[in-house]
Scaffold this motif. Sequence first.
Motif, PDB file in Angstrom:
ATOM      1  N   VAL A 197       0.811  -1.226   0.000  1.00  0.00           N
ATOM      2  CA  VAL A 197       0.000   0.000   0.000  1.00  0.00           C
ATOM      3  C   VAL A 197       0.837   1.265   0.000  1.00  0.00           C
ATOM      4  O   VAL A 197       0.362   2.319  -0.423  1.00  0.00           O
ATOM      5  CB  VAL A 197      -0.989   0.040   1.192  1.00  0.00           C
ATOM      6  N   CYS A 198       2.074   1.202   0.471  1.00  0.00           N
ATOM      7  CA  CYS A 198       2.943   2.371   0.502  1.00  0.00           C
ATOM      8  C   CYS A 198       4.396   1.924   0.606  1.00  0.00           C
ATOM      9  O   CYS A 198       4.677   0.779   0.971  1.00  0.00           O
ATOM     10  CB  CYS A 198       2.639   3.257   1.722  1.00  0.00           C
ATOM     11  N   GLY A 199       5.284   2.858   0.317  1.00  0.00           N
ATOM     12  CA  GLY A 199       6.695   2.628   0.545  1.00  0.00           C
ATOM     13  C   GLY A 199       7.125   3.240   1.865  1.00  0.00           C
ATOM     14  O   GLY A 199       6.360   3.941   2.537  1.00  0.00           O
ATOM     15  N   GLY A 200       8.346   2.993   2.239  1.00  0.00           N
ATOM     16  CA  GLY A 200       8.928   3.565   3.440  1.00  0.00           C
ATOM     17  C   GLY A 200      10.406   3.241   3.461  1.00  0.00           C
ATOM     18  O   GLY A 200      10.915   2.546   2.566  1.00  0.00           O
ATOM     19  N   PHE A 201      11.113   3.726   4.481  1.00  0.00           N
ATOM     20  CA  PHE A 201      12.549   3.476   4.539  1.00  0.00           C
ATOM     21  C   PHE A 201      13.025   3.406   5.979  1.00  0.00           C
ATOM     22  O   PHE A 201      12.533   4.105   6.858  1.00  0.00           O
ATOM     23  CB  PHE A 201      13.332   4.529   3.755  1.00  0.00           C
ATOM     24  N   VAL A 243      10.694   3.027  10.876  1.00  0.00           N
ATOM     25  CA  VAL A 243      10.534   3.320   9.448  1.00  0.00           C
ATOM     26  C   VAL A 243       9.940   4.711   9.300  1.00  0.00           C
ATOM     27  O   VAL A 243       9.035   5.088  10.048  1.00  0.00           O
ATOM     28  CB  VAL A 243       9.600   2.280   8.785  1.00  0.00           C
ATOM     29  N   VAL A 244      10.437   5.468   8.330  1.00  0.00           N
ATOM     30  CA  VAL A 244       9.837   6.745   7.960  1.00  0.00           C
ATOM     31  C   VAL A 244       8.971   6.534   6.726  1.00  0.00           C
ATOM     32  O   VAL A 244       9.359   5.821   5.794  1.00  0.00           O
ATOM     33  CB  VAL A 244      10.915   7.813   7.673  1.00  0.00           C
ATOM     34  N   THR A 245       7.790   7.162   6.711  1.00  0.00           N
ATOM     35  CA  THR A 245       6.885   7.066   5.578  1.00  0.00           C
ATOM     36  C   THR A 245       6.020   8.327   5.557  1.00  0.00           C
ATOM     37  O   THR A 245       6.286   9.285   6.280  1.00  0.00           O
ATOM     38  CB  THR A 245       6.037   5.777   5.660  1.00  0.00           C
ATOM     39  N   ALA A 246       4.994   8.353   4.728  1.00  0.00           N
ATOM     40  CA  ALA A 246       4.086   9.499   4.647  1.00  0.00           C
ATOM     41  C   ALA A 246       2.924   9.309   5.620  1.00  0.00           C
ATOM     42  O   ALA A 246       2.417   8.192   5.791  1.00  0.00           O
ATOM     43  CB  ALA A 246       3.552   9.655   3.228  1.00  0.00           C
ATOM     44  N   ALA A 247       2.475  10.398   6.238  1.00  0.00           N
ATOM     45  CA  ALA A 247       1.375  10.315   7.203  1.00  0.00           C
ATOM     46  C   ALA A 247       0.094   9.809   6.555  1.00  0.00           C
ATOM     47  O   ALA A 247      -0.679   9.071   7.181  1.00  0.00           O
ATOM     48  CB  ALA A 247       1.140  11.679   7.850  1.00  0.00           C
ATOM     49  N   HIS A 248      -0.137  10.161   5.298  1.00  0.00           N
ATOM     50  CA  HIS A 248      -1.395   9.744   4.670  1.00  0.00           C
ATOM     51  C   HIS A 248      -1.442   8.235   4.409  1.00  0.00           C
ATOM     52  O   HIS A 248      -2.512   7.681   4.142  1.00  0.00           O
ATOM     53  CB  HIS A 248      -1.660  10.542   3.381  1.00  0.00           C
TER      54      HIS A 248
END
Length: 254
Positions: free
Chosen positions: A50-54, A61-66
């Motif tokens: 559903v999303c990427g992260g790192f 992990v850092v990702t987008a809040a949405h």
Amino acid sequence: MHRLSTFLLFNVLACLGQNVQGSYIIHGKKAPANSMQYMVSLQNKWGHHVCGGFMVRGDIVVTAAHCAEERPVRVVLGTHKLSESYMSLDIEYFCKFPTYKSVGFGADIMLLKLSGKASLNYMVKTIPLPTSSNANLKDDQICSVAGWGQTGTNHFTVDDLRVVNVSILNPQLCREKWGAGFPSNVICAGGYNTDKGFCQGDSGGPLVCDGVAVGVVSFNNGKNCDYPDVPNVYTDISKYLEWINSIIKTNKCV
């Protein structure tokens, strides 16, 4: 790689977050082996990306809040090929930036605390973050963005991690192209005056410049992958370092 959406005027901010599926890298290439081992795939309870992260620590992990809207429950790490996942860890809790409301208002950044701590090795690595509150990026500087999924409008998703080089755009030019209501604390790279970038996806993945994660994929212009006439937009990580470091230090949301 979700919820990358139309953002033209402040009064259509409510439309942000719609019509976004999968993870798209446009006119990129398959990521080389033994590279970008910091990348992770956020997956829902059905095992769908559903999303990427790192990774910035073995359990953070850092990702987008949405990306929280997609209800991820675990991350897959240590692989470029999602069908051959190396390992997965459950998400223990989410830490959204406190002022985050929706994509178009900015502050689109989130940290995930994982249920266990991955051993860092040749397959699982972390990526450094900026060391000051200024990313010190230059106009036309070449950076990269990576992710899994579709490679164009209405294409099928792909199994292998893909990467593309993108150029940093002048902040004032970016603001002018997007128009009224454009959020602060963002970086623009790719999408405008080029056929390369992300498209309705790659949310949460990093914008990487000189080996440092400087941005988090946030939004682009609707479903246009042919390619949009406005820049791709990333959350500027350098503006959130104090908050990130506090969570890393205390192991709790602040």
